[in-house]
Design a protein around this motif. Sequence first.
Motif, short mmCIF file in Angstrom:
data_model
loop_
_atom_site.label_atom_id
_atom_site.label_comp_id
_atom_site.label_asym_id
_atom_site.label_seq_id
_atom_site.Cartn_x
_atom_site.Cartn_y
_atom_site.Cartn_z
N ILE A 150 0.88 -1.18 0.00
CA ILE A 150 0.00 0.00 0.00
C ILE A 150 0.91 1.23 0.00
CG2 ILE A 150 -1.71 1.31 1.29
CD1 ILE A 150 -2.83 -1.23 0.04
N VAL A 151 0.79 2.05 -1.02
CA VAL A 151 1.66 3.22 -1.19
C VAL A 151 0.83 4.48 -1.03
CG1 VAL A 151 3.24 4.42 -2.75
CG2 VAL A 151 3.11 1.91 -2.79
N ASP A 152 1.34 5.43 -0.27
CA ASP A 152 0.67 6.72 -0.12
C ASP A 152 0.30 7.27 -1.50
OD1 ASP A 152 0.13 9.35 1.49
OD2 ASP A 152 1.47 9.94 -0.16
N CYS A 153 -0.92 7.79 -1.64
CA CYS A 153 -1.42 8.20 -2.95
C CYS A 153 -0.57 9.29 -3.60
CB CYS A 153 -2.87 8.68 -2.83
SG CYS A 153 -4.04 7.36 -2.39
N ALA A 154 -0.14 10.26 -2.82
CA ALA A 154 0.70 11.33 -3.36
C ALA A 154 2.05 10.78 -3.80
CB ALA A 154 0.88 12.44 -2.33
N ALA A 155 2.61 9.87 -2.99
CA ALA A 155 3.90 9.28 -3.34
C ALA A 155 3.78 8.40 -4.58
CB ALA A 155 4.42 8.46 -2.16
N LEU A 156 2.67 7.66 -4.70
CA LEU A 156 2.45 6.83 -5.89
C LEU A 156 2.44 7.69 -7.14
CD1 LEU A 156 1.75 4.15 -7.28
CD2 LEU A 156 -0.66 4.62 -6.76
N GLU B 50 3.35 13.79 -16.02
CA GLU B 50 3.63 13.71 -17.44
C GLU B 50 2.39 13.32 -18.25
OE1 GLU B 50 6.88 11.10 -18.08
OE2 GLU B 50 8.34 12.34 -16.99
N VAL B 51 1.38 12.79 -17.54
CA VAL B 51 0.13 12.39 -18.20
C VAL B 51 -1.00 13.36 -17.88
CG1 VAL B 51 -1.53 10.51 -18.51
CG2 VAL B 51 0.86 9.99 -17.96
N LEU B 52 -1.08 13.76 -16.61
CA LEU B 52 -2.14 14.67 -16.15
C LEU B 52 -1.49 15.95 -15.66
CD1 LEU B 52 -4.23 12.13 -14.01
CD2 LEU B 52 -4.53 12.69 -16.43
N ALA B 53 -1.68 17.02 -16.38
CA ALA B 53 -1.08 18.29 -15.98
C ALA B 53 -1.90 18.93 -14.86
CB ALA B 53 -1.02 19.24 -17.19
N ASP B 54 -1.20 19.51 -13.90
CA ASP B 54 -1.85 20.29 -12.84
C ASP B 54 -2.92 19.50 -12.11
OD1 ASP B 54 -0.32 22.55 -13.57
OD2 ASP B 54 -1.75 23.03 -15.17
N TYR B 55 -2.53 18.35 -11.58
CA TYR B 55 -3.49 17.53 -10.84
C TYR B 55 -3.31 17.74 -9.33
CZ TYR B 55 0.34 14.40 -9.60
OH TYR B 55 1.51 13.88 -9.08
N GLY B 56 -4.35 17.44 -8.59
CA GLY B 56 -4.29 17.44 -7.13
C GLY B 56 -4.62 16.05 -6.62
N THR B 57 -4.04 15.68 -5.48
CA THR B 57 -4.30 14.37 -4.88
C THR B 57 -5.37 14.52 -3.80
OG1 THR B 57 -2.02 13.70 -5.24
CG2 THR B 57 -3.28 12.43 -3.64
N GLY B 58 -6.40 13.68 -3.86
CA GLY B 58 -7.47 13.74 -2.85
C GLY B 58 -8.81 13.56 -3.51
N ARG B 59 -9.79 13.24 -2.70
CA ARG B 59 -11.12 12.96 -3.22
C ARG B 59 -11.81 14.23 -3.69
NH1 ARG B 59 -13.69 7.91 -1.41
NH2 ARG B 59 -12.04 6.59 -0.56
N TRP B 60 -12.54 14.06 -4.79
CA TRP B 60 -13.36 15.15 -5.31
C TRP B 60 -14.46 15.51 -4.32
CZ3 TRP B 60 -13.72 18.95 -8.63
CH2 TRP B 60 -14.97 19.42 -9.06
N GLU B 61 -15.04 14.50 -3.71
CA GLU B 61 -16.08 14.71 -2.71
C GLU B 61 -16.18 13.46 -1.84
OE1 GLU B 61 -19.56 15.48 -5.01
OE2 GLU B 61 -19.45 13.60 -6.11
N GLY B 62 -16.76 13.63 -0.67
CA GLY B 62 -16.93 12.50 0.23
C GLY B 62 -15.64 12.15 0.96
N ALA B 63 -15.70 11.06 1.71
CA ALA B 63 -14.57 10.60 2.52
C ALA B 63 -14.57 9.08 2.51
CB ALA B 63 -14.69 11.13 3.95
N PRO B 64 -13.42 8.46 2.82
CA PRO B 64 -13.38 6.99 2.85
C PRO B 64 -14.37 6.43 3.87
CG PRO B 64 -11.17 7.94 2.98
CD PRO B 64 -12.13 9.07 3.17
N SER B 65 -14.99 5.33 3.51
CA SER B 65 -15.87 4.66 4.46
C SER B 65 -15.02 3.91 5.47
CB SER B 65 -16.79 3.67 3.73
OG SER B 65 -16.03 2.59 3.21
N LEU B 66 -15.66 3.49 6.56
CA LEU B 66 -14.96 2.70 7.57
C LEU B 66 -14.41 1.42 6.95
CD1 LEU B 66 -14.17 2.02 10.48
CD2 LEU B 66 -16.50 1.12 10.80
N GLU B 67 -15.21 0.79 6.09
CA GLU B 67 -14.78 -0.45 5.46
C GLU B 67 -13.55 -0.22 4.57
OE1 GLU B 67 -19.23 -0.73 6.20
OE2 GLU B 67 -17.81 0.79 5.53
N GLN B 68 -13.57 0.87 3.81
CA GLN B 68 -12.42 1.17 2.95
C GLN B 68 -11.15 1.40 3.78
OE1 GLN B 68 -14.36 4.46 0.90
NE2 GLN B 68 -14.20 3.36 -1.03
N THR B 69 -11.32 2.09 4.90
CA THR B 69 -10.17 2.36 5.77
C THR B 69 -9.60 1.07 6.33
OG1 THR B 69 -11.05 4.54 6.35
CG2 THR B 69 -9.41 3.59 7.84
#
Length: 355
Positions: A215-221, A229-248
């Motif tokens: 499991i690699v940190d999303c920003a580090a990945l 080089e593929v997506l210019a000017d991107y941000g890391t993080g959810r567009w909306e909502g938050a991880p569910s307990l199950e996802q965590t």
Amino acid sequence: MTRAWGATVLISIAALALAACAPTTTGADPTGSSTGDPSPSSTPSATEPAWTVAFDGDCDALLSPEQRETIVAPNMVERTELWEKYTQASQPASVQLPSPGAEGTAGGLRCKWGEDVGNDYEGQWLEVFVFPESLVEASVAGSYAEPTCEAAYGGSSCRLAATAGGAWVLVTMGPDAATTEAPASMTAVRDAVLENLAAAEPPVPATATDQWWPIVDCAALAEDMQLGEVLADYGTGRWEGAPSLEQTILENVGAEQYCEYVADDVANADWFRMSITTAPGGAWLWDRTAVLLPDTVDVEGAEDAVRLTVEGEDETTDVLAATDGTNLIWVTVDGLDVAPEVAARALGTLAASED
């Protein structure tokens, strides 16, 4: 402009007609070939029990149709069935994987049902998550001993949990429509699942190998795979909502990770939103994953890959799933058709991270 997230991938999971084809996973090896039909593992030692998915991955064994109808509501059907019936035609790029999904690698099972009242957003809904007790932190396991309703994305949800037979059971339902309190049926659902659990084999997680992705940190990945080089000017993080307990929980135990990347400039004509979902050791899911997307494609670093690209009025949605023979990855991109390149970069980066 309102944008619908193009592909909902429930790699944490629930069943189409394909559910009947779900493999019996007791004693199977999730690190075997990517055929999706796990081969028997070697005889486990006394200290290393065989990998066992709760209820053998069968949601009807977890809570039977009769129990759902008697306890919860009539016409309780799989959430994927409601989605196919009422929503998928208007969102053709949206894909849902039947149960079990990545939680099965850790021995778990996540089942979702909804009341068919003529659409897929009204009526009572129910989710039950069964997971090995040993993999759930004590502070989490003891948090829902009594019915508890709390804010959730798009509204609220009520939870009730219990532990028995080496398994942790989490029941989640929508609040009572009239009182906004926990439904009276929650306790009966929990008790029915516990009763069924008493006759089932305890869930046992698969043993990780050196070939499983970390499991690699999303920003580090993103940085390691040079996503810029593929997506210019991107941000890391959810567009909306938050991880569910199950996802965590799944991320904490190394069974699944969901990363999202969004264009920094929402008004930009090249707006995009992208997700990368990885399932370490998840190649055993491949057969049921591959049939969900129509086109076979070549992706560097993948043993097999399939793709679906939908050209909408406002934007393109590009969905791709791939396996390296041990692990599984989903890439979904709204706004651009770059999923194969993103998947190849992620596969290379994650393979290097195994060392």
